[in-house]
Design a protein around this motif. Structure first.
Motif, PDB file in Angstrom:
ATOM      1  N   GLY A 243      39.989  37.856  33.453  1.00  0.00           N
ATOM      2  CA  GLY A 243      39.749  38.807  32.383  1.00  0.00           C
ATOM      3  C   GLY A 243      40.656  40.016  32.514  1.00  0.00           C
ATOM      4  N   VAL A 244      40.068  41.195  32.381  1.00  0.00           N
ATOM      5  CA  VAL A 244      40.865  42.419  32.524  1.00  0.00           C
ATOM      6  C   VAL A 244      40.956  42.840  33.987  1.00  0.00           C
ATOM      7  N   ILE A 245      40.143  42.238  34.841  1.00  0.00           N
ATOM      8  CA  ILE A 245      40.186  42.477  36.289  1.00  0.00           C
ATOM      9  C   ILE A 245      40.576  41.172  36.970  1.00  0.00           C
ATOM     10  N   TYR A 246      41.471  41.256  37.952  1.00  0.00           N
ATOM     11  CA  TYR A 246      41.843  40.074  38.725  1.00  0.00           C
ATOM     12  C   TYR A 246      41.770  40.415  40.194  1.00  0.00           C
ATOM     13  N   ARG A 247      40.981  39.619  40.937  1.00  0.00           N
ATOM     14  CA  ARG A 247      40.795  39.831  42.370  1.00  0.00           C
ATOM     15  C   ARG A 247      41.155  38.554  43.111  1.00  0.00           C
ATOM     16  N   PRO A 248      42.425  38.418  43.487  1.00  0.00           N
ATOM     17  CA  PRO A 248      42.851  37.191  44.177  1.00  0.00           C
ATOM     18  C   PRO A 248      42.108  36.946  45.482  1.00  0.00           C
ATOM     19  N   ASP A 249      41.679  38.012  46.145  1.00  0.00           N
ATOM     20  CA  ASP A 249      41.029  37.835  47.450  1.00  0.00           C
ATOM     21  C   ASP A 249      39.662  37.173  47.336  1.00  0.00           C
ATOM     22  N   THR A 250      39.022  37.245  46.174  1.00  0.00           N
ATOM     23  CA  THR A 250      37.732  36.577  45.961  1.00  0.00           C
ATOM     24  C   THR A 250      37.822  35.628  44.764  1.00  0.00           C
ATOM     25  N   GLU A 251      39.002  35.010  44.577  1.00  0.00           N
ATOM     26  CA  GLU A 251      39.261  34.291  43.332  1.00  0.00           C
ATOM     27  C   GLU A 251      38.260  33.182  43.061  1.00  0.00           C
ATOM     28  N   LEU A 252      37.904  32.377  44.052  1.00  0.00           N
ATOM     29  CA  LEU A 252      36.995  31.255  43.811  1.00  0.00           C
ATOM     30  C   LEU A 252      35.664  31.745  43.264  1.00  0.00           C
ATOM     31  N   MET A 253      35.135  32.785  43.851  1.00  0.00           N
ATOM     32  CA  MET A 253      33.845  33.312  43.423  1.00  0.00           C
ATOM     33  C   MET A 253      33.966  34.118  42.127  1.00  0.00           C
ATOM     34  N   SER A 254      35.055  34.874  41.988  1.00  0.00           N
ATOM     35  CA  SER A 254      35.187  35.813  40.876  1.00  0.00           C
ATOM     36  C   SER A 254      35.749  35.198  39.606  1.00  0.00           C
ATOM     37  N   HIS A 255      36.541  34.128  39.729  1.00  0.00           N
ATOM     38  CA  HIS A 255      37.306  33.682  38.561  1.00  0.00           C
ATOM     39  C   HIS A 255      37.209  32.191  38.249  1.00  0.00           C
TER      40      HIS A 255
END
Length: 448
Positions: free
Chosen positions: A390-402
């Motif tokens: 979305g408008v936020i991207y967190r590669p360090d928690t990608e599996l859980m977040s995205h």
């Protein structure tokens, strides 16, 4: 279940390699006679998604007679841009017409791709009579304050007595400042009774009234009254949304997407009445809104979405077309936190076991995968991981977040896979995106 090798073989039989972002004939053939075409994006910050949607929308307008573009944005902000695109000169340029997009994330609409599309749309509209011009409208509900101001501005001109009543009703929000989340918190914790009754009364009054003295042009009067009604509807649904924010994600998500679906339906009815025929509208929104929620893990949580509602309301399956977009790797414009600065971030390569990795393994840099074939639907019946940025991207928690699970062939009618995408440049500079776009684009799309 078939092995991935067998599945890849089947996908290759159906996939159509595209020569470039303007190679759209295979896509248009699949869209056919659909009257509502929903175009997705796997992120809010990938240049190719924006460019491809604009290219495809341009052809839907010129070759298939589409009447409007409806986007994942707020009604007042898009209406300002729409008026410029329809030939009004309150703003001196396309970039100024995008000046209403002040709320995070500005880059989502203040970018060279949207700028170029608006310029093209104004040129297109200059060749059409006013009732046939194509508008650019917002489906979202975040604009509580701006929509209230728009209702009051309309009534100040149309009916000052009604404007006074509207001010009294909307004054219910005066104690909560500019951030409507403070209002939602106050209601949630019992600090106020809320403004639900007042906003409903205002909507009902506006929908039951007509203001014949505002303009000499009956069509323009009808448009302005419709815009005021839609802003009053935004106020009503935004009030409910900000209350629901503190009750849980599912209720607020469903309120938002039901509002989008209701706004789209209202726009189609309004345009059909103007044109004397069913209206054709193309929608731009994230995959998570336009892909049918019933084919995703969202349904397990009780969530619905716009794509589901559009399919449910269709008189025939061919009336709608849901086109998703995916990518394997590249860069993306996103923030690290809500209200954060735009950053140019590296997108991690898609995970093993995901739809994106499967499409990457086709070995096609740009491909269309039609999904209505029964054999392909059976082959893709098992849920796989799917990525949503979305408008936020967190590669360090990608599996859980995205990532979430979805059945691709039931979620969309087709998917366009762009194996490597690049970050969408914002019009406005930030510390992590220091080179803003400067000046108007001369032509579309080559000048973008």
């Amino acid at each position: 279940m078939s092995s991935d090798a067998d599945l890849l073989s089947r996908l290759l039989e159906h996939a159509v390699g595209l020569a470039g972002l303007d190679d759209l004939d295979p896509v248009l053939r699949r869209i056919g006679d659909a009257r509502t075409v929903l175009l997705g994006e796997a992120s809010h910050g990938s240049l190719e998604f924006y460019r491809l949607r604009a290219q495809l929308t341009r052809r839907l307008i010129t070759e298939h007679g589409f009447d409007a573009v409806a986007v994942e944005a707020d009604w007042p902000d898009t209406l300002r841009a729409s008026r410029w695109a329809m030939g009004h000169d309150a703003d001196a340029s396309a970039e100024r017409a995008l000046g209403g997009f002040e709320r995070f994330p500005q880059w989502m609409w203040r970018n060279p791709e949207v700028l170029g599309f608006l310029q093209w749309l104004r040129q297109h509209n200059a060749q059409a009579q006013p009732p046939q011009r194509v508008g650019f409208f917002g489906l979202d509900l975040y604009s509580l304050r701006a929509s209230m101001q728009a209702v009051l501005h309309y009534l100040d001109q149309a009916d000052p007595t009604a404007a006074a009543r509207a001010r009294q009703r909307y004054s219910c929000f005066d104690h909560f400042g500019e951030d409507p989340q403070f209002y939602g918190q106050a209601v949630r914790f019992g600090l106020t009774e809320g403004c639900e009754r007042e906003v409903l009364q205002q909507l009902q009054e506006l929908c039951s009234s007509s203001h014949t003295g505002l303009l000499d042009d009956a069509a323009a009067l009808d448009d302005e009254h419709f815009h005021a009604q839609q802003n009053a509807q935004v106020v009503r649904n935004a009030e409910a949304y900000y209350r629901a924010m503190f009750e849980g994600r599912v209720s607020s998500w469903n309120l938002r997407d039901d509002h989008m679906a209701g706004t789209l339906a209202a726009l189609q009815r309004h345009l059909a009445q103007q044109r004397g025929r069913p209206a054709k509208v193309v929608v731009w929104a994230h995959n998570s809104h336009i892909g049918d929620a019933r084919a995703t893990a969202m349904a397990d949580e009780g969530e619905i979405n716009l794509g589901q509602r559009v399919r449910e309301a269709a008189e025939a399956p061919g009336d709608t077309f849901l086109l998703g977009f995916t990518t394997h790797a590249g860069t993306v414009t996103a923030a690290s936190d809500w209200d954060g600065a735009a950053e140019r971030k590296t997108v991690l390569p898609s995970r093993a076991g995901s739809h994106e990795r499967l499409l990457h393994d086709l070995g096609l840099p740009l491909a269309l995968l039609p999904l209505r074939d029964p054999e392909l639907q059976r082959a893709l019946s098992a849920p796989r991981l799917e990525r949503a940025i979305g408008v936020i991207y967190r590669p360090d928690t990608e599996l859980m977040s995205h990532y979430f699970r979805a059945r691709l062939a039931q979620q969309f009618d087709a998917v366009i896979h762009i194996d490597e995408t690049q970050a969408l440049p914002p019009l406005d500079a930030s510390a992590r995106w220091p080179q803003p776009h400067t000046g108007e684009t001369e032509t579309y799309p080559s000048g973008v």
